[in-house]
Design a protein around this motif. Structure first.
Motif, mmCIF file in Angstrom:
data_model
loop_
_atom_site.group_PDB
_atom_site.id
_atom_site.type_symbol
_atom_site.label_atom_id
_atom_site.label_comp_id
_atom_site.label_asym_id
_atom_site.label_seq_id
_atom_site.Cartn_x
_atom_site.Cartn_y
_atom_site.Cartn_z
ATOM 1 N N HIS A 108 -4.005 7.598 18.390
ATOM 2 C CA HIS A 108 -4.166 9.016 18.047
ATOM 3 C C HIS A 108 -3.543 9.311 16.690
ATOM 4 O O HIS A 108 -4.128 10.030 15.872
ATOM 5 C CB HIS A 108 -3.524 9.876 19.133
ATOM 6 N N GLU A 109 -2.366 8.753 16.424
ATOM 7 C CA GLU A 109 -1.685 9.025 15.152
ATOM 8 C C GLU A 109 -2.439 8.405 13.978
ATOM 9 O O GLU A 109 -2.446 8.975 12.881
ATOM 10 C CB GLU A 109 -0.253 8.492 15.221
ATOM 11 N N GLU A 110 -3.079 7.256 14.201
ATOM 12 C CA GLU A 110 -3.892 6.654 13.140
ATOM 13 C C GLU A 110 -5.068 7.569 12.784
ATOM 14 O O GLU A 110 -5.347 7.804 11.599
ATOM 15 C CB GLU A 110 -4.412 5.286 13.586
ATOM 16 N N PHE A 111 -5.752 8.069 13.796
ATOM 17 C CA PHE A 111 -6.859 8.994 13.547
ATOM 18 C C PHE A 111 -6.336 10.282 12.904
ATOM 19 O O PHE A 111 -7.011 10.866 12.044
ATOM 20 C CB PHE A 111 -7.583 9.314 14.855
ATOM 21 N N GLN A 112 -5.180 10.723 13.330
ATOM 22 C CA GLN A 112 -4.594 11.945 12.776
ATOM 23 C C GLN A 112 -4.332 11.793 11.284
ATOM 24 O O GLN A 112 -4.621 12.695 10.483
ATOM 25 C CB GLN A 112 -3.301 12.265 13.515
ATOM 26 N N GLN A 113 -3.800 10.647 10.890
ATOM 27 C CA GLN A 113 -3.542 10.393 9.469
ATOM 28 C C GLN A 113 -4.845 10.356 8.677
ATOM 29 O O GLN A 113 -4.906 10.852 7.545
ATOM 30 C CB GLN A 113 -2.780 9.083 9.311
ATOM 31 N N GLN A 114 -5.883 9.787 9.267
ATOM 32 C CA GLN A 114 -7.191 9.772 8.603
ATOM 33 C C GLN A 114 -7.709 11.190 8.404
ATOM 34 O O GLN A 114 -8.274 11.516 7.351
ATOM 35 C CB GLN A 114 -8.186 8.965 9.435
ATOM 36 N N ARG A 115 -7.518 12.045 9.422
ATOM 37 C CA ARG A 115 -7.989 13.432 9.295
ATOM 38 C C ARG A 115 -7.209 14.198 8.239
ATOM 39 O O ARG A 115 -7.770 15.043 7.536
ATOM 40 C CB ARG A 115 -7.910 14.139 10.649
ATOM 41 N N VAL A 116 -5.919 13.923 8.130
ATOM 42 C CA VAL A 116 -5.116 14.585 7.097
ATOM 43 C C VAL A 116 -5.633 14.199 5.713
ATOM 44 O O VAL A 116 -5.791 15.056 4.826
ATOM 45 C CB VAL A 116 -3.620 14.209 7.249
ATOM 46 N N ARG A 117 -5.904 12.907 5.529
ATOM 47 C CA ARG A 117 -6.439 12.462 4.228
ATOM 48 C C ARG A 117 -7.807 13.070 3.964
ATOM 49 O O ARG A 117 -8.104 13.495 2.831
ATOM 50 C CB ARG A 117 -6.512 10.929 4.189
#
Length: 225
Positions: A108-117
C-alpha cells in the motif's frame, strides 16, 4: 431591442486573434517547461474527471466476501481477494504470500508513494499554465499596441487594435483564475479524497485480518506503526 444590444455587447468581448495568442502561447510554454512526462500526467488527471473515482464503500463491498473467507479460514489457507483494483489485488496477494500484515501495508505504501509522485507531476503543468496565462495576456496586449501605429493610417482599424489590447489581458486573467487555478484545486481535492479512501480501506482490511495473521507478524506491524 435590449436583447439585441446585449448580444452585440457580448460579441464585442470576443477577439479570435487575442484568444489564440493567449491559449496557444500558454499551452506551448507549459508543454516546453513541463516536458512529456508531466504533460501526460496532467492529461490523464484531467481525463480522470470524467470517470468514477475510487470509492471506499464500493471497494469494500467488492472484497467483503473474500475478506470474510480469510477471517474464517485464516490467511495461511486463503487466496488473494478478487478485486478489479490493482492496488488491492497486489496488497492482498503480498499478504497471503508473506502471511503478514506488514506486507499488506508495505505494498500500500509503495502505491501511495507512486500516487504522490503522480499527483505532483499532474498538478505542476496546470499550475504553471495558470502562471503563464496572464503573461501571454500581457504579450497579446503588447502585440496589439504594436499594431496601433500601423492602424493609425488605416480607417477603422485603430478601434480593433485597442479592443484587442484590452481583451487579451482579460483573457489571460480569466483563463488563469476561472479555469486553470480552479481545475488544479478540483484535481487535488479528488486525488486527496481517493488517498483518504484508500487509507481507510487498508486500515479496515488490517483490522479485519489481524486475528487471522500469525501473532508475530501482527506484533511486527504494531512496532512498525
Amino acid at each position: 431591442m435590449i436583447a439585441g444590444g446585449a448580444v452585440m455587447e457580448l460579441s464585442g468581448l470576443w477577439d479570435a486573434g487575442g484568444a489564440a495568442i493567449v491559449l496557444c502561447g500558454t499551452l506551448l510554454a507549459t508543454v516546453l517547461a513541463s516536458g512529456s512526462r508531466e504533460t501526460l500526467a496532467a492529461s490523464r488527471a484531467i481525463l480522470s474527471l470524467f470517470t468514477r473515482r475510487f470509492d471506499y464503500e464500493t471497494a469494500r463491498a467488492e472484497i467483503a466476501h473474500d475478506v470474510e473467507a480469510m477471517r474464517r479460514d485464516g490467511v495461511v489457507r486463503a487466496s488473494p481477494v478478487a478485486s478489479t483494483d490493482r492496488e488491492i489485488a497486489s496488497a492482498t496477494d503480498a499478504l497471503v504470500r508473506g502471511r503478514s500484515l506488514r506486507n499488506l501495508v508495505a505494498v500500500h505504501e509503495e502505491f501511495q508513494q507512486q500516487r504522490v509522485r503522480s499527483r505532483k507531476a499532474a498538478l505542476a503543468p496546470i499550475r504553471h499554465a495558470a502562471e503563464m496565462a496572464p503573461v501571454f495576456g500581457m504579450a497579446g496586449t503588447l502585440f496589439a499596441l504594436s499594431q496601433m501605429t500601423l492602424a493609425e493610417g488605416a480607417e477603422g482599424q485603430l478601434p480593433g487594435a485597442i479592443g484587442m489590447a484590452i481583451l487579451t489581458t482579460l483573457y489571460g486573467l480569466l483563463l488563469a483564475h476561472l479555469v486553470l487555478h480552479p481545475l488544479a484545486r478540483v484535481l487535488e481535492r479528488r486525488m486527496l479524497a481517493e488517498e483518504a479512501d484508500r487509507e481507510r480501506l487498508i486500515e479496515w482490511l488490517a483490522g479485519q485480518l489481524s486475528e487471522s495473521c500469525p501473532k508475530a507478524s501482527v506484533h511486527r506491524l504494531e512496532k512498525a506503526g
